[in-house]
Write a protein that holds these residues in place. Structure first.
Motif, PDB file in Angstrom:
ATOM      1  N   ASP A 286      33.228  39.904  31.708  1.00 30.97           N
ATOM      2  CA  ASP A 286      32.465  40.367  32.871  1.00 30.97           C
ATOM      3  C   ASP A 286      32.889  39.669  34.157  1.00 30.97           C
ATOM      4  O   ASP A 286      32.480  40.061  35.243  1.00 30.97           O
ATOM      5  CB  ASP A 286      30.955  40.194  32.640  1.00 30.97           C
ATOM      6  CG  ASP A 286      30.552  38.746  32.394  1.00 30.97           C
ATOM      7  OD1 ASP A 286      31.443  37.877  32.320  1.00 30.97           O
ATOM      8  OD2 ASP A 286      29.343  38.477  32.266  1.00 30.97           O
ATOM      9  N   ASP A 287      33.673  38.638  34.040  1.00 29.42           N
ATOM     10  CA  ASP A 287      34.184  37.906  35.198  1.00 29.42           C
ATOM     11  C   ASP A 287      35.694  38.086  35.212  1.00 29.42           C
ATOM     12  O   ASP A 287      36.411  37.396  34.487  1.00 29.42           O
ATOM     13  CB  ASP A 287      33.790  36.432  35.087  1.00 29.42           C
ATOM     14  CG  ASP A 287      34.475  35.557  36.129  1.00 29.42           C
ATOM     15  OD1 ASP A 287      34.787  36.074  37.211  1.00 29.42           O
ATOM     16  OD2 ASP A 287      34.691  34.363  35.849  1.00 29.42           O
TER      17      ASP A 287
ATOM     18  N   ASP B  56      29.973  38.527  28.780  1.00 27.72           N
ATOM     19  CA  ASP B  56      30.301  37.114  28.941  1.00 27.72           C
ATOM     20  C   ASP B  56      30.998  36.661  27.664  1.00 27.72           C
ATOM     21  O   ASP B  56      30.403  36.702  26.577  1.00 27.72           O
ATOM     22  CB  ASP B  56      29.020  36.318  29.185  1.00 27.72           C
ATOM     23  CG  ASP B  56      29.284  34.827  29.387  1.00 27.72           C
ATOM     24  OD1 ASP B  56      30.412  34.362  29.129  1.00 27.72           O
ATOM     25  OD2 ASP B  56      28.338  34.120  29.798  1.00 27.72           O
TER      26      ASP B  56
ATOM     27  N   THR C 157      39.074  32.615  34.070  1.00 30.30           N
ATOM     28  CA  THR C 157      38.652  33.875  34.662  1.00 30.30           C
ATOM     29  C   THR C 157      38.738  33.824  36.184  1.00 30.30           C
ATOM     30  O   THR C 157      38.766  32.754  36.794  1.00 30.30           O
ATOM     31  CB  THR C 157      37.216  34.212  34.242  1.00 30.30           C
ATOM     32  OG1 THR C 157      36.330  33.178  34.707  1.00 30.30           O
ATOM     33  CG2 THR C 157      37.095  34.351  32.735  1.00 30.30           C
TER      34      THR C 157
ATOM     35  N   LEU D 157      35.511  32.858  38.651  1.00 24.38           N
ATOM     36  CA  LEU D 157      34.561  31.810  38.278  1.00 24.38           C
ATOM     37  C   LEU D 157      35.159  30.731  37.387  1.00 24.38           C
ATOM     38  O   LEU D 157      34.454  29.805  36.985  1.00 24.38           O
ATOM     39  CB  LEU D 157      33.335  32.437  37.607  1.00 24.38           C
ATOM     40  CG  LEU D 157      32.541  33.405  38.501  1.00 24.38           C
ATOM     41  CD1 LEU D 157      31.337  33.967  37.757  1.00 24.38           C
ATOM     42  CD2 LEU D 157      32.090  32.713  39.782  1.00 24.38           C
TER      43      LEU D 157
ATOM     44  N   HIS E  15      37.071  40.721  45.368  1.00 23.18           N
ATOM     45  CA  HIS E  15      36.099  41.298  44.432  1.00 23.18           C
ATOM     46  C   HIS E  15      35.076  42.184  45.125  1.00 23.18           C
ATOM     47  O   HIS E  15      34.010  42.477  44.567  1.00 23.18           O
ATOM     48  CB  HIS E  15      35.395  40.171  43.664  1.00 23.18           C
ATOM     49  CG  HIS E  15      36.308  39.441  42.717  1.00 23.18           C
ATOM     50  ND1 HIS E  15      37.334  38.626  43.161  1.00 23.18           N
ATOM     51  CD2 HIS E  15      36.383  39.427  41.363  1.00 23.18           C
ATOM     52  CE1 HIS E  15      37.977  38.131  42.116  1.00 23.18           C
ATOM     53  NE2 HIS E  15      37.428  38.604  41.025  1.00 23.18           N
TER      54      HIS E  15
ATOM     55  N   ARG F   4      28.084  41.495  40.804  1.00 18.30           N
ATOM     56  CA  ARG F   4      28.587  40.177  41.177  1.00 18.30           C
ATOM     57  C   ARG F   4      27.507  39.120  40.978  1.00 18.30           C
ATOM     58  O   ARG F   4      27.760  38.050  40.412  1.00 18.30           O
ATOM     59  CB  ARG F   4      29.066  40.170  42.631  1.00 18.30           C
ATOM     60  CG  ARG F   4      30.264  41.059  42.916  1.00 18.30           C
ATOM     61  CD  ARG F   4      30.944  40.646  44.215  1.00 18.30           C
ATOM     62  NE  ARG F   4      30.036  40.652  45.359  1.00 18.30           N
ATOM     63  CZ  ARG F   4      29.876  41.684  46.186  1.00 18.30           C
ATOM     64  NH1 ARG F   4      30.578  42.806  45.978  1.00 18.30           N
ATOM     65  NH2 ARG F   4      29.053  41.611  47.210  1.00 18.30           N
TER      66      ARG F   4
ATOM     67  N   ILE G  16      26.755  38.096  37.260  1.00 17.56           N
ATOM     68  CA  ILE G  16      27.669  37.190  36.557  1.00 17.56           C
ATOM     69  C   ILE G  16      27.766  35.825  37.231  1.00 17.56           C
ATOM     70  O   ILE G  16      28.453  34.925  36.729  1.00 17.56           O
ATOM     71  CB  ILE G  16      29.083  37.805  36.442  1.00 17.56           C
ATOM     72  CG1 ILE G  16      29.746  37.950  37.823  1.00 17.56           C
ATOM     73  CG2 ILE G  16      29.041  39.123  35.696  1.00 17.56           C
ATOM     74  CD1 ILE G  16      31.202  38.360  37.756  1.00 17.56           C
TER      75      ILE G  16
ATOM     76  N   LEU H  81      28.642  35.367  40.623  1.00 16.79           N
ATOM     77  CA  LEU H  81      29.558  35.349  41.760  1.00 16.79           C
ATOM     78  C   LEU H  81      28.713  35.416  43.037  1.00 16.79           C
ATOM     79  O   LEU H  81      28.295  36.479  43.465  1.00 16.79           O
ATOM     80  CB  LEU H  81      30.536  36.529  41.689  1.00 16.79           C
ATOM     81  CG  LEU H  81      31.841  36.436  42.472  1.00 16.79           C
ATOM     82  CD1 LEU H  81      32.779  37.571  42.087  1.00 16.79           C
ATOM     83  CD2 LEU H  81      31.622  36.439  43.977  1.00 16.79           C
TER      84      LEU H  81
END
Length: 398
Positions: free
Chosen positions: A112-113, A137, A161, A164, A357, A365, A368, A370
């Motif tokens: 997811d990232d 994740d 990733t 992150l 992104h 975002r 997760i 961000l």
């Protein structure tokens, strides 16, 4: 390693030198037989003379193969310790080729990232074609396995990733995926084969945006996939031939030039990033520093296991998560250039939420982690003191 006109040239054998630096400089390349040129020539040609219909010297049309590209493919395969290397016009073109090898109704599980361009491709290009993706994740292998369905055909991994800097256990996920007959692909752009070789941890496919560290000088666009699978190599070469996602010989030449110094550059990238991460970690303006080389990073132990060093990428958030202050920091740097991309000799700074992104919906975002104050650094090879002073000055502005 296997030798074909599309991959490793003759002379790249199993008993070739094993040292990474030696492979980086020599693998896939021989002195030019016509002139003795030590550097691989740029074969700037679209077609090749044939002695008779179908009788040629290994190349017939440069969309399909080119001697400069073949040298690069052999080089990259050697660096990843793979049987095959397939070069593409960009990293995204490599992802696209992998996805086009799937079929409507197939299912993908992806971290997811991940890079915003990958997310956009999976969601906006392939979901309308009935290839669905579930984003999860990947810190918990059991949770990843729980997301598999009978239609899952591909597990897409990034580690570290983007942006992150999470660390994903390639070996554990590969074992679980293979138990269900699922192909495992790892985007190795951040780590490079110098720091991490996913095939040795069980992955089936390794993707690189060679635009980044492999090229290393921010002057080319190129992608590559490395694999031990003859079947996957044939599928991907078919995609290059059929869709035209082939890189030009100049970009292949420039990437070959870049890989020759990859090991040297990565040492400096890593050394600078380690020290900058420690400096940022001590600043009161900074909330969380995301760098796997810090003992406080939740993936530090795993990174020690599957990587030889921690890379040149750092992300950090401000203590008060103020987006305006984050943008002010970006505006205040001098040595760090505000720009997208990464992996060049020069240091770059960017704001993922509004740049790399931005194509990911805001709610996804935030889900997760961000945040709007997240800043991503691609730490270059400049003198450390200048990089430190530049960030110190920028942080002092907020």
């Amino acid at each position: 390693m296997a030798s074909t006109s599309h991959s490793n040239p003759p002379g790249d054998s199993e008993d070739a030198p094993s040292g990474f630096g030696t492979r980086a400089v020599h693998a896939g390349q021989q002195p030019d037989p016509a002139t003795g040129a030590v550097m691989t020539p740029i074969y700037q040609t679209s077609t090749y003379a044939q002695e008779a219909p179908g009788e040629h010297k290994g190349h017939e049309y440069s969309r399909v193969s080119n001697p400069t590209r073949s040298a690069l493919e052999g080089n990259l395969a050697a660096l990843e310790k793979a049987d095959h290397g397939i070069a593409f016009s960009s990293g995204v073109a490599g992802i696209d080729a992998i996805m086009k090898s799937l079929r409507p109704g197939d299912h993908v599980v992806a971290t997811d990232d991940l890079y915003g361009g990958t997310h956009r491709l999976l969601r906006q290009v392939f979901e309308p074609l009935n290839i669905e993706t579930t984003f999860v994740d990947m810190g918990d292998p059991k949770a990843v396995e729980a997301s598999f369905t009978d239609d899952t055909a591909l597990l897409w991994v990034e580690t570290p990733t983007n942006p992150l800097m999470r660390i994903v256990d390639i070996e554990a996920l590969s074992e679980r995926a293979h138990a269900h007959g699922i192909t495992v692909a790892v985007d190795n752009t951040f780590a490079t084969p110098y720091l991490q070789q996913p095939l040795l941890h069980g992955a089936d496919l390794v993707l690189h945006s060679a635009t980044k560290y492999l090229g290393g000088h921010s002057d080319l666009i190129l992608g590559a996939v490395c694999t031990d699978s003859d079947e996957w190599a044939e599928r991907l070469r078919f995609q290059v031939k059929s869709t035209g996602a082939s890189p030009g010989p100049m970009d292949c030449f420039l990437t070959l030039r870049g890989t020759k110094t990859l090991h040297l550059r990565m040492e400096q990238h890593c050394a600078n990033a380690r020290r900058l991460a420690q400096m940022l970690n001590a600043r009161s303006e900074v909330g969380r520093v995301r760098y796997p080389g810090l003992p406080s990073h939740p993936g530090h132990s795993l990174a020690q296991k599957q990587m030889s060093d921690y890379g040149g990428m750092i992300s950090f958030e401000l203590a008060d998560d103020d987006m305006e202050k984050a943008l002010a920091i970006l505006d205040a740097t001098d040595v760090f250039t505000l720009a997208e991309s990464l992996g060049g000799v020069e240091s770059l700074i960017e704001h993922p939420a509004s740049m790399t992104h931005a194509s990911i919906p805001a709610e996804e975002r935030r889900k997760i982690g961000l945040t709007d104050s997240l800043i991503r650094l691609s730490v270059g090879v400049e003198s450390f003191d200048d990089l430190r002073d530049d960030l110190d000055h920028a942080l002092s502005q907020v």
